[in-house]
Design a protein around this motif. Structure first.
Motif, mmCIF file in Angstrom:
data_model
loop_
_atom_site.group_PDB
_atom_site.id
_atom_site.type_symbol
_atom_site.label_atom_id
_atom_site.label_comp_id
_atom_site.label_asym_id
_atom_site.label_seq_id
_atom_site.Cartn_x
_atom_site.Cartn_y
_atom_site.Cartn_z
ATOM 1 N N VAL A 206 36.358 32.212 36.797
ATOM 2 C CA VAL A 206 36.271 33.847 37.183
ATOM 3 C C VAL A 206 36.511 34.160 38.766
ATOM 4 O O VAL A 206 35.804 34.129 39.075
ATOM 5 N N PRO A 207 37.914 34.061 39.490
ATOM 6 C CA PRO A 207 37.930 34.055 40.795
ATOM 7 C C PRO A 207 37.141 35.074 41.118
ATOM 8 O O PRO A 207 38.290 36.224 40.962
ATOM 9 N N LEU A 208 36.499 34.957 42.707
ATOM 10 C CA LEU A 208 36.246 36.073 43.393
ATOM 11 C C LEU A 208 37.311 37.272 43.348
ATOM 12 O O LEU A 208 37.030 38.813 43.631
ATOM 13 N N ARG A 209 38.116 36.619 44.002
ATOM 14 C CA ARG A 209 38.815 37.533 44.370
ATOM 15 C C ARG A 209 40.471 37.835 43.531
ATOM 16 O O ARG A 209 41.287 38.068 43.606
ATOM 17 N N LEU A 214 39.570 44.896 35.095
ATOM 18 C CA LEU A 214 37.687 45.389 34.151
ATOM 19 C C LEU A 214 37.113 45.071 35.712
ATOM 20 O O LEU A 214 36.857 43.727 35.839
ATOM 21 N N THR A 215 35.491 45.284 35.777
ATOM 22 C CA THR A 215 34.661 45.260 36.333
ATOM 23 C C THR A 215 33.931 43.483 35.765
ATOM 24 O O THR A 215 34.696 43.449 34.568
ATOM 25 N N PRO A 216 33.984 43.482 36.693
ATOM 26 C CA PRO A 216 32.901 41.892 35.995
ATOM 27 C C PRO A 216 32.090 41.620 34.550
ATOM 28 O O PRO A 216 32.181 40.529 34.077
ATOM 29 N N THR A 254 39.791 39.114 27.548
ATOM 30 C CA THR A 254 40.720 39.915 29.721
ATOM 31 C C THR A 254 40.370 39.044 30.728
ATOM 32 O O THR A 254 41.437 38.712 31.310
ATOM 33 N N LEU A 255 38.648 39.357 30.436
ATOM 34 C CA LEU A 255 38.501 37.920 31.294
ATOM 35 C C LEU A 255 39.224 36.943 31.441
ATOM 36 O O LEU A 255 39.803 36.061 33.076
ATOM 37 N N ALA A 256 39.114 36.011 30.512
ATOM 38 C CA ALA A 256 39.910 34.777 30.349
ATOM 39 C C ALA A 256 40.787 35.159 30.761
ATOM 40 O O ALA A 256 41.922 33.578 31.674
ATOM 41 N N GLU A 257 41.793 36.066 31.005
ATOM 42 C CA GLU A 257 43.865 36.291 31.109
ATOM 43 C C GLU A 257 43.563 35.742 32.936
ATOM 44 O O GLU A 257 44.687 35.355 33.177
ATOM 45 N N HIS A 258 42.392 36.129 33.337
ATOM 46 C CA HIS A 258 42.496 36.221 34.911
ATOM 47 C C HIS A 258 41.445 34.368 35.752
ATOM 48 O O HIS A 258 41.235 34.790 36.774
ATOM 49 N N ALA A 259 40.765 33.722 34.286
ATOM 50 C CA ALA A 259 40.219 32.495 34.994
ATOM 51 C C ALA A 259 41.065 31.408 35.208
ATOM 52 O O ALA A 259 42.511 31.470 34.834
ATOM 53 N N VAL A 260 40.963 30.564 35.879
ATOM 54 C CA VAL A 260 41.562 29.181 36.421
ATOM 55 C C VAL A 260 40.708 28.610 35.670
ATOM 56 O O VAL A 260 39.403 28.223 35.390
ATOM 57 N N THR A 261 41.580 27.207 35.109
ATOM 58 C CA THR A 261 41.061 26.602 34.552
ATOM 59 C C THR A 261 41.179 24.967 34.736
ATOM 60 O O THR A 261 42.242 25.212 36.340
#
Length: 279
Positions: A206-209, A214-216, A254-261
Motif C-alpha cells: 500500500v503506497p504512502l501516497r 480510510l487511514t492505515p 479496502t486496503l487491497a484496492e489501493h495496493a500495488v502488486t
C-alpha cells in the motif's frame, strides 16, 4: 483453532522432542514414568494439558530436570487469558514462535496486513534476529533469540507447500523501518522481491501516497476467514465473531484496492532497497 489449543500442541511437540532425545519410544518412556502409553501420546499430541507434576516427572524421566522451568513457563503462558505478552514470553520467544509454527501449519489460507514490520512469514533470519532481540529487550524476557529465529524460519516452510495461499499487504512505511543495519534491510527487501510470483503468496504494498478512503489502521491477520489475530505492544487479541471477522475482512479488502502488486510492487520495493543500500 483457539490460541490455547495451538499452545498446547506446541508444548506437546516440545515434550515429544525431549522424549525422542532419550532414544526411547513412547511405550518405553511410559513404562519409565509408570503411566499408560495413551497418556504419553495425548500429552505429546496436545490432546491433554499436562499438570505441573506431569511436567516435572517428564523432565526427570528424560534426564532433563534443567528444562523444567521452561516447561512450566510454557504451561503458564498457555493458561493465561487474555494472552498478555508478559506471560507468553515468560519462557522466551521460542515457545511463542513454536505456537505460530503450529498455527500456520493448521491454516491453509490467511490474509494479513502489516504497518511497521515485514511479516514474520517473510522475514530473513538476520532481520528476524534483530527484531526478536529488540523485543526481548523491550519486554525484559529471556534471551533465546537463536532458538526463536530457528522456529520462525520453520514457520516459513508452509510457503513451499502446494494448496496454501497467503495474501499479505504491507504499508510502504514498513519498508523504511530499519531493523538492523543497512545490509540486513537490503537482504530483507531482496527477499520480499523474490516472493512475488510464488503460487502460495499474493503480496501487495500500500503506497504512502495512495488515495485511501480510510487511514492505515493497525496490523492484523485473518486465518481461514474465521479468526482475526491482532497484536498490540502488551497483548495478543483474538476475535472469531462473525461481525468482527466481517469488519476486518472489509478493511483488508479496502486496503487491497489501493495496493500495488506484481511488477509494480517489485519496482516500489526495489526503489526503497536502492535508497537504503545502493548497489
Amino acid at each position: 483453532m483457539t490460541e490455547p489449543d495451538s499452545s498446547r500442541i506446541a508444548l506437546g511437540a516440545r515434550l515429544a522432542e525431549l522424549r525422542t532425545d532419550t532414544g526411547m519410544d513412547g511405550k518405553t518412556f511410559a513404562a519409565r514414568l509408570g503411566w499408560q502409553r495413551s497418556k504419553v501420546s495425548r500429552l505429546q499430541s496436545g490432546q491433554q494439558k499436562p499438570s505441573p507434576a506431569d511436567l516435572a516427572q517428564w523432565a526427570a524421566a528424560a534426564g532433563r530436570e534443567d528444562v523444567l522451568p521452561e516447561l512450566l513457563a510454557r504451561l503458564r503462558g498457555l493458561e493465561s487469558q487474555p494472552q498478555q505478552w508478559r506471560r507468553q514470553l515468560a519462557a522466551g520467544h521460542a515457545p511463542v514462535q513454536d505456537r505460530y509454527v503450529v498455527e500456520y501449519r493448521r491454516a491453509t489460507t490467511a490474509r494479513g496486513y502489516e504497518t511497521s514490520v515485514i511479516p514474520g512469514l517473510f522475514q530473513t533470519a538476520d532481520y528476524a534476529r534483530h527484531l526478536l532481540a529488540q523485543n526481548a529487550q523491550l519486554m525484559r524476557s529471556p534471551r533465546d533469540t537463536e532458538a526463536a529465529v530457528q522456529s520462525r524460519m520453520r514457520r516459513q516452510e508452509v510457503l513451499y507447500e502446494a494448496g496454501r495461499l497467503y495474501r499479505v499487504l504491507i504499508w510502504e512505511a514498513a519498508l523504511y523501518a530499519h531493523v538492523g543495519p543497512a545490509e540486513t534491510m537490503a537482504g530483507q527487501l531482496d527477499r520480499l522481491i523474490g516472493l512475488i510470483g510464488m503460487s502460495t503468496v499474493e503480496l501487495g504494498v500500500v503506497p504512502l501516497r495512495a488515495p485511501m478512503p480510510l487511514t492505515p489502521k493497525h496490523a492484523f491477520w485473518i486465518f481461514e476467514e474465521q479468526r482475526v489475530v491482532v497484536e498490540t505492544i502488551n497483548t495478543e487479541l483474538q476475535y472469531d465473531g462473525a461481525e468482527d471477522v466481517e469488519l476486518y475482512t472489509r478493511v483488508w479488502d479496502t486496503l487491497a484496492e489501493h495496493a500495488v502488486t506484481g511488477l509494480q510492487a517489485q519496482r516500489l520495493i526495489g526503489r526503497v532497497r536502492a535508497s537504503i543500500a545502493p548497489s
